[in-house]
Design a protein around this motif. Structure first.
Motif, short mmCIF file in Angstrom:
data_model
loop_
_atom_site.label_atom_id
_atom_site.label_comp_id
_atom_site.label_asym_id
_atom_site.label_seq_id
_atom_site.Cartn_x
_atom_site.Cartn_y
_atom_site.Cartn_z
N ASN A 66 0.81 -1.22 0.00
CA ASN A 66 0.00 0.00 0.00
C ASN A 66 0.84 1.27 0.00
OD1 ASN A 66 -2.79 -1.02 -0.01
ND2 ASN A 66 -2.04 -2.11 1.79
N GLY A 67 2.12 1.13 -0.37
CA GLY A 67 2.97 2.30 -0.55
C GLY A 67 3.66 2.83 0.69
N TRP A 68 3.71 2.02 1.74
CA TRP A 68 4.39 2.40 2.98
C TRP A 68 5.60 1.49 3.16
CZ3 TRP A 68 2.47 6.05 6.73
CH2 TRP A 68 1.31 6.71 6.31
N ARG A 69 6.77 2.07 3.23
CA ARG A 69 8.03 1.33 3.31
C ARG A 69 8.32 0.90 4.75
NH1 ARG A 69 12.38 3.75 4.92
NH2 ARG A 69 11.49 5.80 4.50
N PRO A 70 8.31 -0.43 5.02
CA PRO A 70 8.70 -0.89 6.36
C PRO A 70 10.15 -0.47 6.63
CG PRO A 70 7.59 -2.63 5.16
CD PRO A 70 7.87 -1.54 4.17
N SER A 71 10.40 -0.01 7.86
CA SER A 71 11.70 0.57 8.15
C SER A 71 12.43 -0.09 9.32
CB SER A 71 11.52 2.07 8.42
OG SER A 71 12.74 2.69 8.72
N TRP A 72 11.85 -0.10 10.49
CA TRP A 72 12.55 -0.61 11.67
C TRP A 72 11.57 -1.29 12.61
CZ3 TRP A 72 10.50 1.55 16.01
CH2 TRP A 72 9.94 2.81 15.91
N LEU A 136 7.05 -2.95 17.89
CA LEU A 136 6.39 -2.30 16.75
C LEU A 136 7.20 -2.48 15.49
CD1 LEU A 136 5.67 1.16 18.42
CD2 LEU A 136 4.05 -0.71 18.12
N LEU A 137 6.50 -2.45 14.36
CA LEU A 137 7.12 -2.29 13.05
C LEU A 137 6.72 -0.89 12.59
CD1 LEU A 137 8.48 -3.35 10.41
CD2 LEU A 137 6.17 -3.94 9.66
N ALA A 138 7.71 -0.07 12.22
CA ALA A 138 7.44 1.28 11.73
C ALA A 138 7.54 1.30 10.22
CB ALA A 138 8.43 2.27 12.33
N ALA A 139 6.74 2.15 9.59
CA ALA A 139 6.76 2.30 8.13
C ALA A 139 6.46 3.75 7.79
CB ALA A 139 5.73 1.38 7.49
N TYR A 140 6.93 4.15 6.59
CA TYR A 140 6.79 5.52 6.11
C TYR A 140 6.38 5.49 4.65
CZ TYR A 140 9.43 5.96 10.34
OH TYR A 140 9.82 5.84 11.66
N PRO A 141 5.60 6.48 4.19
CA PRO A 141 5.26 6.52 2.77
C PRO A 141 6.52 6.46 1.91
CG PRO A 141 3.93 8.09 3.97
CD PRO A 141 4.98 7.59 4.93
N LYS A 142 6.43 5.74 0.82
CA LYS A 142 7.63 5.48 0.00
C LYS A 142 8.28 6.74 -0.55
CE LYS A 142 6.63 0.72 -1.11
NZ LYS A 142 6.39 -0.31 -2.11
N ASP A 143 7.54 7.83 -0.71
CA ASP A 143 8.15 9.06 -1.22
C ASP A 143 8.78 9.89 -0.10
OD1 ASP A 143 5.74 9.96 -0.07
OD2 ASP A 143 5.53 11.57 -1.54
N GLN A 144 8.66 9.44 1.13
CA GLN A 144 9.21 10.16 2.29
C GLN A 144 10.40 9.36 2.82
OE1 GLN A 144 5.72 11.04 4.74
NE2 GLN A 144 4.64 11.61 2.87
N ARG A 145 11.54 9.54 2.16
CA ARG A 145 12.73 8.71 2.39
C ARG A 145 13.54 9.14 3.61
NH1 ARG A 145 12.30 4.12 0.12
NH2 ARG A 145 14.53 3.87 0.15
N GLU A 146 13.35 10.36 4.08
CA GLU A 146 14.12 10.85 5.22
C GLU A 146 13.20 11.01 6.42
OE1 GLU A 146 16.69 14.16 4.46
OE2 GLU A 146 16.87 13.60 2.35
N LEU A 147 13.81 11.03 7.60
CA LEU A 147 13.05 11.17 8.82
C LEU A 147 13.82 12.08 9.76
CD1 LEU A 147 10.56 10.10 10.40
CD2 LEU A 147 12.06 8.34 11.32
N ASP A 148 13.13 13.03 10.37
CA ASP A 148 13.74 13.83 11.42
C ASP A 148 13.11 13.43 12.76
OD1 ASP A 148 11.21 14.94 11.16
OD2 ASP A 148 11.90 16.97 10.83
N LEU A 149 13.71 13.87 13.82
CA LEU A 149 13.22 13.56 15.17
C LEU A 149 13.32 14.85 15.97
CD1 LEU A 149 12.35 11.34 17.22
CD2 LEU A 149 14.78 11.11 17.77
N LEU A 150 12.17 15.44 16.28
CA LEU A 150 12.15 16.73 16.95
C LEU A 150 11.52 16.63 18.33
CD1 LEU A 150 11.02 18.89 13.92
CD2 LEU A 150 13.33 18.64 14.82
N PRO A 151 12.16 17.24 19.33
CA PRO A 151 11.58 17.25 20.67
C PRO A 151 10.49 18.31 20.78
CG PRO A 151 13.60 18.52 20.65
CD PRO A 151 13.45 17.94 19.26
#
Length: 184
Positions: A66-72, A136-151
Motif C-alpha cells: 500500500n505504498g508504505w516502506r517498512p523501516s525498523w 512495533l514495526l514502523a513504516a513511512y510513505p515510499k516518497d518520504q525517504r528521510e526522517l527527522d526527530l524533533l523534541p
C-alpha cells in the motif's frame, strides 16, 4: 478478500480494512500536531497460528503493498517528540503499549498485538508504559525517504510547521484504504 488483513484481524466482514478511530490534536506551541487525523486501526484478533515473526511478515507485506516502506522494529521513545518531514505508521507485532499522543496534554492510547497506528507528520508521541514483549514495526510513505526527530521545543516549532505543510499525502493508508476518506 485480503488474507493478510484477515490474519491480522484488520478486515471488516467484506474483507476491506477496518475503519479507524480518528483523533485530532491541537497545536500546543511545543508540538505542532496536525489537522489531519491520527488513525488507530483496532485488530479484531490476530490469527492464533501466527507467531511474532509471522505477524511482522504480514504487516511488512501489507504496508509495502500500500505504498508504505517498512523501516525498523522497536519501541517508541519515552519523551515527547514528532517528525516534521514524514508521516509514520506502526504495526504492533507483540504485546501492548500505552502511548501519549498529541503532546503533554494529549490523550493516552493503548495498543495491542495486531493494531495499526498512523501518525500524520507533526503528531506528538511518547511511550508511557508497555509489556516486556511490546514490539512495533514502523513504516513511512515510499516518497518520504528521510526522517527527522524533533523534541517538544518552542524553538523548533515554527520552522517545523512550514515543513509539515509540505509533506505529501499518500494515496492509501497502510492497510489499503483511501487516505482521502480519513484525511479530507
Amino acid at each position: 478478500m485480503d488474507e493478510t488483513r484477515l490474519d491480522l484481524g484488520l478486515a471488516d466482514a467484506q474483507g476491506d480494512p477496518v475503519a479507524p478511530e480518528r483523533m485530532v490534536f491541537a497545536d500546543d506551541g511545543r508540538i505542532p500536531n496536525s489537522r489531519l487525523a491520527t488513525l488507530a486501526f483496532r485488530s479484531r484478533g490476530v490469527s492464533p497460528v501466527l507467531d511474532r515473526e509471522a505477524i511482522a511478515e504480514r504487516f511488512e507485506r501489507l504496508f509495502d503493498a500500500n505504498g508504505w516502506r517498512p523501516s525498523w522494529r522497536g519501541g517508541v521513545y519515552d519523551y515527547h517528540h514528532y517528525h516534521s518531514i514524514a508521516h509514520e505508521a506502526f504495526g504492533v507485532l507483540s504485546g501492548w503499549g500505552r502511548l501519549r499522543l498529541g503532546g503533554e496534554r494529549g490523550d493516552d492510547l493503548e495498543l495491542h498485538t495486531g493494531d495499526a497506528l498512523v501518525l500524520p507528520a507533526g503528531t506528538g508521541h511518547c511511550h508511557l508504559e508497555a509489556s516486556d514483549d511490546f514490539l512495533l514495526l514502523a513504516a513511512y510513505p515510499k516518497d518520504q525517504r528521510e526522517l527527522d526527530l524533533l523534541p517538544a521545543d518552542p524553538a523548533e516549532h515554527d520552522a517545523a510547521v512550514v515543513r509539515i505543510a509540505q509533506v505529501s499525502r499518500p494515496p492509501r493508508d497502510p492497510l489499503g484504504g483511501d487516505t482521502a476518506r480519513w484525511w479530507s
